[in-house]
Enzyme design. Sequence first.
Site, PDB file in Angstrom:
ATOM      1  N   CYS A   1       0.820  -1.208   0.000  1.00 37.07           N
ATOM      2  CA  CYS A   1       0.000   0.000   0.000  1.00 37.07           C
ATOM      3  C   CYS A   1       0.857   1.262   0.000  1.00 37.07           C
ATOM      4  O   CYS A   1       0.339   2.360  -0.134  1.00 37.07           O
ATOM      5  CB  CYS A   1      -0.929   0.040   1.199  1.00 37.07           C
TER       6      CYS A   1
ATOM      7  N   ASP B   1       2.789   2.467   2.513  1.00 33.78           N
ATOM      8  CA  ASP B   1       2.944   3.156   3.783  1.00 33.78           C
ATOM      9  C   ASP B   1       3.504   2.198   4.806  1.00 33.78           C
ATOM     10  O   ASP B   1       2.908   1.152   5.060  1.00 33.78           O
ATOM     11  CB  ASP B   1       1.579   3.633   4.305  1.00 33.78           C
TER      12      ASP B   1
ATOM     13  N   CYS C   1       3.784   8.577   2.085  1.00 33.46           N
ATOM     14  CA  CYS C   1       3.458   9.849   1.460  1.00 33.46           C
ATOM     15  C   CYS C   1       3.616  10.996   2.445  1.00 33.46           C
ATOM     16  O   CYS C   1       3.977  10.803   3.603  1.00 33.46           O
ATOM     17  CB  CYS C   1       2.035   9.803   0.950  1.00 33.46           C
TER      18      CYS C   1
ATOM     19  N   CYS D   1      -3.313   7.101   7.490  1.00 38.55           N
ATOM     20  CA  CYS D   1      -1.962   7.461   7.941  1.00 38.55           C
ATOM     21  C   CYS D   1      -1.961   7.658   9.452  1.00 38.55           C
ATOM     22  O   CYS D   1      -1.005   7.274  10.135  1.00 38.55           O
ATOM     23  CB  CYS D   1      -1.483   8.743   7.264  1.00 38.55           C
TER      24      CYS D   1
END
Lengths: 297, 402
Positions: free
Chosen positions: A35, A37, A62, A106
């Site tokens: 993904c 992350d 990100c 996140c």
Amino acid sequence: MWEYSEKVQEHFFNPRNAGALGDANATGEVGSISCGDALRLMLKVDPETERILDASFQTFGCGSAIASSSALTEMIKGMTLDEALKVSNQDIADYLDGLPPEKMHCSVMGREALEAAIANYRGEVWADDHEEGALICKCFAIDAVMIEDTVRANNLSTVQDVINYTKAGGGCAACHEGIEEILTKVLAERGESFKVTPPPSPVAASGKMSTLERVKRIQQVIEDVRPALQRDRGDIELVDIDGKTIYVSMKGACSGCQMEALTLQGVQQKMMEALGEFVKLVPVRATTPAPGLCNPK
Amino acid sequence: MNPIYLDNNATTRVDPSVVEVMLPFFTEQFGNPSSMHSFGNKVGLALKKARQQVQALIGAEHDSEIIFTSCGTESDSTAILSALKVQPERKEIITTAVEHPAILTLCQTLEKDGYTVHYLKVDGKGRLDLDEYAKLLTDKVAIVSVMWANNETGTLFPVEKMAEMANAAGVMFHTDAVQIVGKLPMDLKSSKIDMLSISGHKLHAPKGIGVLYLRRGARFRPLLRGGHQERGRRAGTENSASIVALGAACEQALEHMAYENTEVRALRDRLEKGILAQVPNAFVTGDPDNRLPNTCNIAFEYIEGEGILLLLNKQGIAASSGSACTSGSLEPSHVMRAMGIPYTAAHGTVRFSLSRYNTEEEIDRVIAAVPPIIAQLRKLSPYWGENGPVTDPAQAFAPVYA
């Protein structure tokens, strides 16, 4: 381009506590490289007081993943482990003045890294129960896995059910095709086929409904939406009915929530469908102060 | 500092002279070309000229083979749905795993409606296996739709040859050519391509205008029915200002074709070499020997693309990435995955796509800007040590869920 708050940008451009922590005695590694992350959180914990003396992170991800990591380390430094465990993903997002719905995961990753690091310090095994799917509802940041699991667990069969149970689809309604696809798939597993919701209980067109029946229906609508709100630590209560105006009280996390207006709109819509007439839902301010914002997951 | 635009595969600026040409069609030449009076007549003539300008750029035999649409996506949908409509007995489609969503999402939807879609695989450099393709060409296939140039890597597919193979097997052939038209010369009259999609805004015309090239004699059913516009093949009042602009943009593209393939190509190569010479653990994706002259896609290992873009943007440099985060999806670019690029590199891909408006000075600024940005982000990465990737990165950092 994402709409990142000033604070997110600032933490991305100047991340705090980045890099390896030499004398760390607690490490949590979470995320998914597929993904894009993944986060390693390192803590230096005072064994006497269980206070977090220092924290640092390394993140593959990100802008908002880096900003969330940076924010997390700033927030938990100086806390005891028990205090730190009270930091929720929403707290991380709030610290950053909010994250776009697509980026809420996140902050979830930050919260999970914290749990994993503390478990690591305490010699426990931390198991992740979080599986992430494609984002379906962008208004409330609800993904496919969450919807599918809820449909399965509660034997849901209509889009309206999904809205009631998860809130997904209760905003702009653009994701109803995606929700119908999930329903079609899960219903097929149960040997049923998806049918578009039949219109709610037919109300006599003449509008002749006894006062008692009308009150019952209003109460029923309120009862139907309560479970969904309670899952987000909120609630709604019927206060009074005055002709076409129905007074309700928004409780707990719902009160003062950014989404309050949207929630009310949805309940009002259901009310009108159940009654077959126009009614207006008016919130009566709760006397207790709002503890915080709704957690849109 | 002047901003530097290196995202021309996403969209392009409209040349000021093209804007100039289109403006009168909003105010003075606003008539409906279908009208009998003089307000409409001149517009009709302008559309005819634009049609010929498009025809010249793609080497079509007749100007009536040009159908103006609203965008590349409309052209793609029109082509595929038309082929299915005229051949109801054929229930299969051949396409590739690396198409633009304009084709892929449509194909996935058609699968739900009962059609079988064959997605041709690509190798590590993004190349097709024509033997695999040949085996799939049967009388069950309604249409082959293969992009001419890949939007992410610029890699070219041998569509002329593939169209001949399809034609020999009696199968219709469509190509999504939005990235290549205006960048490389083509001569459709000497090919077997039945349908081809063009998007105006990829070649310095405005957004909201596209073209479907339809070979004369190819069986066709319109997507939009209504008035007689576009000879009844695409109803709806013509977007005259944008059509005129597209015509002018096509003429300019033809004039600059040589420049694109010498000067722009040289700038692209300079950029690529300049970056790779300074940044370790970075590589070009796709097929460097067979690609668009303006496109360069570099994978920077062990970091994520969105971060790179945000830091570039801070310095006024615009590019794009194949990372999951920039697309809002969970997976990195399907093109990178199809080529087998590992996740640790796929998320860090950055596409630089140039145009004839870029200068050497701009390229040198980008070459100087990129290495410190990559180093800065790698410092934050759990996969990166002091001076390079950690030993055995997959082992050294294995997060809980994968």
